[in-house]
Design a protein around this motif. Structure first.
Motif, PDB file in Angstrom:
ATOM      1  N   GLY A 132      14.960  42.101  39.705  1.00 53.79           N
ATOM      2  CA  GLY A 132      13.831  42.659  39.214  1.00 53.79           C
ATOM      3  C   GLY A 132      13.809  42.759  37.568  1.00 53.79           C
ATOM      4  N   TYR A 133      12.818  42.830  37.035  1.00 49.94           N
ATOM      5  CA  TYR A 133      12.661  42.987  35.475  1.00 49.94           C
ATOM      6  C   TYR A 133      11.835  44.001  35.291  1.00 49.94           C
ATOM      7  N   GLN A 174       7.641  39.930  42.227  1.00 49.82           N
ATOM      8  CA  GLN A 174       8.631  40.041  40.742  1.00 49.82           C
ATOM      9  C   GLN A 174       8.326  39.180  39.791  1.00 49.82           C
ATOM     10  N   GLY A 175       8.442  39.418  38.660  1.00 44.15           N
ATOM     11  CA  GLY A 175       7.922  38.722  37.446  1.00 44.15           C
ATOM     12  C   GLY A 175       9.046  37.786  37.072  1.00 44.15           C
ATOM     13  N   GLU A 176       9.788  38.244  35.975  1.00 44.40           N
ATOM     14  CA  GLU A 176      10.658  37.485  35.419  1.00 44.40           C
ATOM     15  C   GLU A 176      11.894  37.026  36.251  1.00 44.40           C
ATOM     16  N   GLY A 177      12.003  37.585  37.303  1.00 44.09           N
ATOM     17  CA  GLY A 177      13.053  37.283  38.314  1.00 44.09           C
ATOM     18  C   GLY A 177      12.685  36.022  39.281  1.00 44.09           C
ATOM     19  N   GLY A 178      11.453  35.410  39.040  1.00 48.83           N
ATOM     20  CA  GLY A 178      10.902  34.192  39.683  1.00 48.83           C
ATOM     21  C   GLY A 178       9.834  34.379  40.480  1.00 48.83           C
ATOM     22  N   VAL A 206       0.964  24.684  27.561  1.00 45.12           N
ATOM     23  CA  VAL A 206       1.801  25.885  27.376  1.00 45.12           C
ATOM     24  C   VAL A 206       2.243  26.411  28.743  1.00 45.12           C
ATOM     25  N   THR A 207       3.595  26.241  28.865  1.00 48.30           N
ATOM     26  CA  THR A 207       4.001  26.477  30.310  1.00 48.30           C
ATOM     27  C   THR A 207       5.220  27.613  30.040  1.00 48.30           C
ATOM     28  N   LEU A 208       5.590  28.350  30.889  1.00 40.66           N
ATOM     29  CA  LEU A 208       6.654  29.062  31.048  1.00 40.66           C
ATOM     30  C   LEU A 208       7.492  29.279  31.953  1.00 40.66           C
ATOM     31  N   THR A 209       8.620  29.479  31.892  1.00 33.35           N
ATOM     32  CA  THR A 209       9.661  29.134  32.989  1.00 33.35           C
ATOM     33  C   THR A 209      10.314  30.799  33.120  1.00 33.35           C
ATOM     34  N   CYS A 210      10.961  30.985  34.061  1.00 26.02           N
ATOM     35  CA  CYS A 210      11.390  32.227  34.541  1.00 26.02           C
ATOM     36  C   CYS A 210      12.511  32.116  35.553  1.00 26.02           C
ATOM     37  N   GLY A 211      12.973  33.181  36.383  1.00 29.75           N
ATOM     38  CA  GLY A 211      13.956  33.044  37.450  1.00 29.75           C
ATOM     39  C   GLY A 211      15.109  33.674  37.113  1.00 29.75           C
TER      40      GLY A 211
END
Length: 466
Positions: A172-173, A249-253, A426-431
């Motif tokens: 979680g974030y 969940q967002g930032e978590g992936g 423009v791309t975003l990574t996370c996880g």
């Protein structure tokens, strides 16, 4: 798609240069390398004046933006698959938002709602009461950021229940304040070195189908049973004020729990006198194809937090919940100097109007219909995508180096991301493991830009795997 309809002539009728800046053709343009020389020079200014703790994923400096295109100071026009992390859902340059902000600024910019109130704050709270799940009587309080909203939701839960413990989930974030860092699972870059953190925060495993140890088919039952057993053994239900969860969940992936998990968790909380808080800061407000991600299962939370897409790019956040809970806090216990700023509130009403009148939930579902087949094609061709998940315009792919062991491949993720940026996407990574791509385009993006962006993603994989 050609130049957008002229909706800006009243904004700067005597300034042709400013007028031209507002009229952005929805087309990718690579005028220089990415980043270009002007952006590189600007980045040197950033390094000389901005704390090194404030990172930049793609150091191109933007001078104008509209819908699916960002234009930088070098004249490059980039396709936006990030929306400022799910903020510009109604698109940059949204005429309703522009008009509302200009009118409000002309009237007044600030009084502090706690000193002398104003109608715009009430308008937002009324709209949130109407839109958030459930037919019960509701109240809201407005703040500046998602982290503030979460922190205040916890305050409300503790006062209303007269309990202290808060349960959050792995991956979680929830923000970067001291309390929300305690709720957030990922150490780097969010928590490392910043402790000690707030107490009485307990973490339980997330229902993560792709990585569930005994397989996705067992995830729902085992994750729910494990969650309940861990709370009972390590905390005790009678001590828990609230369970907080991002429905996706967002930032978590962009982890999507199996259908039924949220329903079961919410019901268990209700039976135990525990408040169920839905953190809809990234997943809410049409992003997943519903007004809120919990709508997918018909879950009615006790408290809902909103921010990001709420005000069309202006800083605004809210906590909305059952009236008896929100009213349990003593007068003066909630607030903040800028919370519910009138300009941000005006922008929010305009953004919510756009979401409703332009049917952005349906547009989010249409974006899913465009993106998902292409992601499956890339997965089949490359063999490095372990999972494709998400809903609406909140989609993700998880990259692995071994399909059986599911070994996270953060290096490949970074290489593909870099290749996308170089091509003007423009791309975003996370996880938690840094191996997930998240796709968050504006809900107003043109379909041809979606297809072009996916072509670029395909090319980026080819380059990174060569």
């Amino acid at each position: 798609m050609g130049v957008l309809t002229d909706g800006f002539s009243h904004v700067c009728p005597n300034d042709p240069e400013a007028y031209a800046r507002l009229m952005i053709e929805q087309k990718r343009i690579l005028a220089t390398s990415i980043p270009g020389p002007k952006s590189q020079a600007m980045q040197q200014r950033k390094l000389a004046t901005v704390s090194a703790g404030v990172g930049t994923g793609l150091p191109v400096y933007i001078e104008a933006a509209q819908d699916g295109i960002l234009r930088d100071i070098d004249g490059n026009q980039l396709i936006d698959f990030g929306s400022g992390i799910a903020v510009t859902s109604v698109g940059n340059g949204n005429q309703r938002v522009i008009d509302a902000v200009q009118r409000q600024i002309a009237d007044f910019t600030h009084t502090c709602f706690m000193v002398t109130p104003y109608e715009e704050y009430l308008d937002v709270c009324e709209r949130l009461a109407a839109l958030t799940p459930g037919e019960h009587e509701k109240r809201s309080a407005l703040f500046n950021s998602g982290a503030e909203a979460v922190e205040n939701a916890i305050k409300i839960a503790r006062v209303a229940t007269k309990r202290q413990a808060i349960v959050a989930f792995d991956h979680g974030y929830h923000g970067r304040t001291n309390l929300t860092m305690a709720l957030t699972a990922k150490n780097m870059p969010y928590k490392d070195g910043f402790g000690p953190f707030a107490s009485e925060i307990y973490r339980v495993p997330m229902a993560y189908p792709y990585r569930w140890p005994t397989g996705a088919e067992h995830c729902l039952e085992e994750a729910f049973d494990g969650f309940v057993a861990q709370v009972q053994a390590q905390v005790g239900e009678d001590n828990v004020a609230a369970v907080i969860i991002e429905p996706i969940q967002g930032e978590g992936g962009f982890i999507v729990p199996p259908d039924g998990f949220l329903t079961a968790a919410a019901q268990w909380c209700r039976d135990a006198g525990i408040l169920f808080i839905a953190d809809e800061i990234q997943s809410g407000l049409c992003r997943t194809g519903d007004w809120f991600a919990v709508d997918h299962e018909g879950v009615v939370p006790d408290l809902v937090t909103t921010a990001k897409g709420l005000a069309g790019g202006m800083p605004l956040a809210g906590v909305t919940g059952r009236a008896e809970l929100m009213d349990a806090v003593h007068t003066g216990g909630l607030g903040g100097t800028y919370g519910g700023n009138p300009v941000a509130c005006a922008a929010a009403i305009a953004a919510l109007d756009s979401m409703q009148e332009d049917e952005l939930c349906a547009k989010a579902r249409a974006i899913e219909d465009t993106i998902l087949p292409r992601l499956k094609e890339i997965a089949d061709k490359t063999g490095v995508i372990g999972d494709i998940r998400g809903r609406g315009a909140m989609l993700a792919i998880e990259l692995v180096s071994d399909q059986v062991a599911k070994t996270p491949n953060a290096a490949l993720t970074a290489a593909v991301n870099k290749a996308c940026h170089a091509r003007g996407l423009v791309t975003l990574t996370c996880g938690t493991y840094g191996n997930v791509f998240r796709f968050l385009p504006p809900l107003t993006i043109a379909e041809d830009l979606l297809h072009e962006g996916l072509d670029i993603l395909d090319e980026a994989f080819t380059e990174a795997l060569a």
